[in-house]
Design an enzyme around this catalytic site. Sequence first.
Site, PDB file in Angstrom:
ATOM      1  N   SER A 149      95.148  28.836   5.109  1.00  0.00           N
ATOM      2  CA  SER A 149      94.638  27.502   4.792  1.00  0.00           C
ATOM      3  C   SER A 149      95.590  26.443   5.327  1.00  0.00           C
ATOM      4  O   SER A 149      96.752  26.368   4.922  1.00  0.00           O
ATOM      5  CB  SER A 149      94.494  27.340   3.279  1.00  0.00           C
ATOM      6  OG  SER A 149      94.275  25.972   2.995  1.00  0.00           O
TER       7      SER A 149
ATOM      8  N   HIS B  35      91.383  28.433   7.981  1.00  0.00           N
ATOM      9  CA  HIS B  35      90.622  27.862   6.862  1.00  0.00           C
ATOM     10  C   HIS B  35      90.939  26.372   6.738  1.00  0.00           C
ATOM     11  O   HIS B  35      92.112  25.983   6.668  1.00  0.00           O
ATOM     12  CB  HIS B  35      91.009  28.612   5.584  1.00  0.00           C
ATOM     13  CG  HIS B  35      90.186  28.259   4.393  1.00  0.00           C
ATOM     14  ND1 HIS B  35      88.912  28.745   4.194  1.00  0.00           N
ATOM     15  CD2 HIS B  35      90.462  27.472   3.320  1.00  0.00           C
ATOM     16  CE1 HIS B  35      88.438  28.277   3.049  1.00  0.00           C
ATOM     17  NE2 HIS B  35      89.354  27.502   2.502  1.00  0.00           N
TER      18      HIS B  35
ATOM     19  N   ASP C 130      90.365  23.084   4.543  1.00  0.00           N
ATOM     20  CA  ASP C 130      89.956  22.577   3.229  1.00  0.00           C
ATOM     21  C   ASP C 130      89.689  21.085   3.296  1.00  0.00           C
ATOM     22  O   ASP C 130      90.610  20.288   3.480  1.00  0.00           O
ATOM     23  CB  ASP C 130      91.058  22.861   2.202  1.00  0.00           C
ATOM     24  CG  ASP C 130      91.083  24.319   1.799  1.00  0.00           C
ATOM     25  OD1 ASP C 130      90.018  24.835   1.407  1.00  0.00           O
ATOM     26  OD2 ASP C 130      92.161  24.938   1.890  1.00  0.00           O
TER      27      ASP C 130
ATOM     28  N   MET D 136      88.437  17.787   1.398  1.00  0.00           N
ATOM     29  CA  MET D 136      88.321  17.256   0.030  1.00  0.00           C
ATOM     30  C   MET D 136      88.069  15.763   0.067  1.00  0.00           C
ATOM     31  O   MET D 136      88.626  15.060   0.919  1.00  0.00           O
ATOM     32  CB  MET D 136      89.611  17.514  -0.735  1.00  0.00           C
ATOM     33  CG  MET D 136      90.024  18.970  -0.762  1.00  0.00           C
ATOM     34  SD  MET D 136      91.602  19.127  -1.605  1.00  0.00           S
ATOM     35  CE  MET D 136      91.859  20.903  -1.458  1.00  0.00           C
TER      36      MET D 136
ATOM     37  N   HIS E  21      85.745  24.599   4.690  1.00  0.00           N
ATOM     38  CA  HIS E  21      85.398  24.709   3.271  1.00  0.00           C
ATOM     39  C   HIS E  21      85.280  23.289   2.723  1.00  0.00           C
ATOM     40  O   HIS E  21      86.280  22.614   2.497  1.00  0.00           O
ATOM     41  CB  HIS E  21      86.499  25.510   2.561  1.00  0.00           C
ATOM     42  CG  HIS E  21      86.355  25.590   1.079  1.00  0.00           C
ATOM     43  ND1 HIS E  21      87.415  25.935   0.260  1.00  0.00           N
ATOM     44  CD2 HIS E  21      85.290  25.397   0.264  1.00  0.00           C
ATOM     45  CE1 HIS E  21      87.011  25.944  -1.001  1.00  0.00           C
ATOM     46  NE2 HIS E  21      85.723  25.602  -1.034  1.00  0.00           N
TER      47      HIS E  21
ATOM     48  N   MET F 216      84.773  20.753   0.082  1.00  0.00           N
ATOM     49  CA  MET F 216      84.799  20.461  -1.357  1.00  0.00           C
ATOM     50  C   MET F 216      84.440  18.992  -1.509  1.00  0.00           C
ATOM     51  O   MET F 216      85.290  18.147  -1.790  1.00  0.00           O
ATOM     52  CB  MET F 216      86.192  20.788  -1.910  1.00  0.00           C
ATOM     53  CG  MET F 216      86.440  22.282  -2.004  1.00  0.00           C
ATOM     54  SD  MET F 216      88.190  22.680  -2.148  1.00  0.00           S
ATOM     55  CE  MET F 216      88.654  22.708  -0.429  1.00  0.00           C
TER      56      MET F 216
ATOM     57  N   MET G 204      85.875  31.139  -5.363  1.00  0.00           N
ATOM     58  CA  MET G 204      87.114  30.437  -5.702  1.00  0.00           C
ATOM     59  C   MET G 204      87.824  31.183  -6.820  1.00  0.00           C
ATOM     60  O   MET G 204      87.246  31.419  -7.890  1.00  0.00           O
ATOM     61  CB  MET G 204      86.829  29.003  -6.150  1.00  0.00           C
ATOM     62  CG  MET G 204      86.408  28.046  -5.044  1.00  0.00           C
ATOM     63  SD  MET G 204      87.530  27.954  -3.636  1.00  0.00           S
ATOM     64  CE  MET G 204      89.069  27.472  -4.429  1.00  0.00           C
TER      65      MET G 204
ATOM     66  N   ASP H  91      89.411  32.787  -2.225  1.00  0.00           N
ATOM     67  CA  ASP H  91      90.261  31.638  -1.917  1.00  0.00           C
ATOM     68  C   ASP H  91      90.974  31.144  -3.171  1.00  0.00           C
ATOM     69  O   ASP H  91      90.330  30.756  -4.144  1.00  0.00           O
ATOM     70  CB  ASP H  91      89.351  30.527  -1.345  1.00  0.00           C
ATOM     71  CG  ASP H  91      90.102  29.282  -0.924  1.00  0.00           C
ATOM     72  OD1 ASP H  91      91.342  29.269  -0.979  1.00  0.00           O
ATOM     73  OD2 ASP H  91      89.425  28.310  -0.523  1.00  0.00           O
TER      74      ASP H  91
HETATM   75  C1  DX5 Z   1      91.963  25.058  -2.993  1.00  0.00           C
HETATM   76  C2  DX5 Z   1      91.712  25.447  -1.551  1.00  0.00           C
HETATM   77  C3  DX5 Z   1      92.466  26.642  -1.094  1.00  0.00           C
HETATM   78  C4  DX5 Z   1      93.940  26.527  -1.227  1.00  0.00           C
HETATM   79  C5  DX5 Z   1      94.578  27.872  -1.134  1.00  0.00           C
HETATM   80  O1  DX5 Z   1      91.104  24.053  -3.350  1.00  0.00           O
HETATM   81  O2  DX5 Z   1      90.336  25.715  -1.354  1.00  0.00           O
HETATM   82  O3  DX5 Z   1      92.103  27.006   0.226  1.00  0.00           O
HETATM   83  O4  DX5 Z   1      94.513  25.663  -0.301  1.00  0.00           O
HETATM   84  O5  DX5 Z   1      95.945  27.719  -1.318  1.00  0.00           O
HETATM   85  P1  DX5 Z   1      96.834  28.835  -2.018  1.00  0.00           P
HETATM   86  O6  DX5 Z   1      96.748  30.044  -1.157  1.00  0.00           O
HETATM   87  O7  DX5 Z   1      98.172  28.201  -2.043  1.00  0.00           O
HETATM   88  O8  DX5 Z   1      96.278  29.065  -3.389  1.00  0.00           O
HETATM   89 ZN    ZN Z   2      89.536  26.611   0.588  1.00  0.00          ZN
END
Ligand code: DX5
Ligand code: ZN
Length: 215
Positions: A7, A32, A34, A36, A65, A67, A136, A173
């Site tokens: 990620s 990956h 993320d 947000m 991903h 969110m 998740m 994840d």
């Molecule tokens: C959380 C993200 C994850 C996160 C994973 O909202 O979707 O991808 O960054 O990070 P670690 O591996 O540190 O839990």
């Molecule tokens: Zn993620």
Amino acid sequence: MCILAPSLLAADFSKLKDEVNILNEAKTPWLHLDIMDYCFVPNLSFGAGIVKSLRPYTQMIFDAHLMVIEPEKYIKDFKNAGADYFTFHLEATDNPQKVIDEIRANGMKVGISIKPKTLVSDLEPYLEYLDLILIMSVEPGFGGQKFMWDMLEKIQWLKAKKQEGYNYLIEIDGGINRETAKAAVKSGAEVLVAGTAVFGATDLGAEVAYYSTLE
Ligand code: DX5
Ligand code: ZN
């Protein structure tokens, strides 16, 4: 063999191109991403612009991903940015089927993710339309949280269902490290997202190799 998707959230944002190059050298198969929006989750990360600027520097599969609320608004931009997988949250829309169809129409692979409190059986109407299901194993929003072991039951459920003839990949994840990764793969996870564990490792190459050979 499972697929590792580090990620980018855990990378050093002041040198993203260098971080991508390090992953290239370590032969990381997926990246990956993320995304947000400070609304679906209480954090803000980065958008399609950054994804697009990294695209020329790697052949890694871009695993976005989202969110975010109103994920349909992001589809075109992520397609143009070079995303391969577009994963949205089941909780983020009233009409998941419409979002699935739009992602597909834009030529990307389709994923749905669920938060820890959402039942995995809520995904049942959509299983046949999905390329990827993202479970998740922490509350979405931040890296570095503790793995929720009871999420492995969802992975097992998806693995059993898959034997009925579905084609989705099972991804997990949140809180993945050497110990939790082993258990996740044993339960049926095929794609492992890891942020802190990969970018925090003293030897990133060795870390990538470890996860990639789990079976
Ligand atoms: C959380 C993200 C994850 C996160 C994973 O909202 O979707 O991808 O960054 O990070 P670690 O591996 O540190 O839990
Ligand atoms: Zn993620």
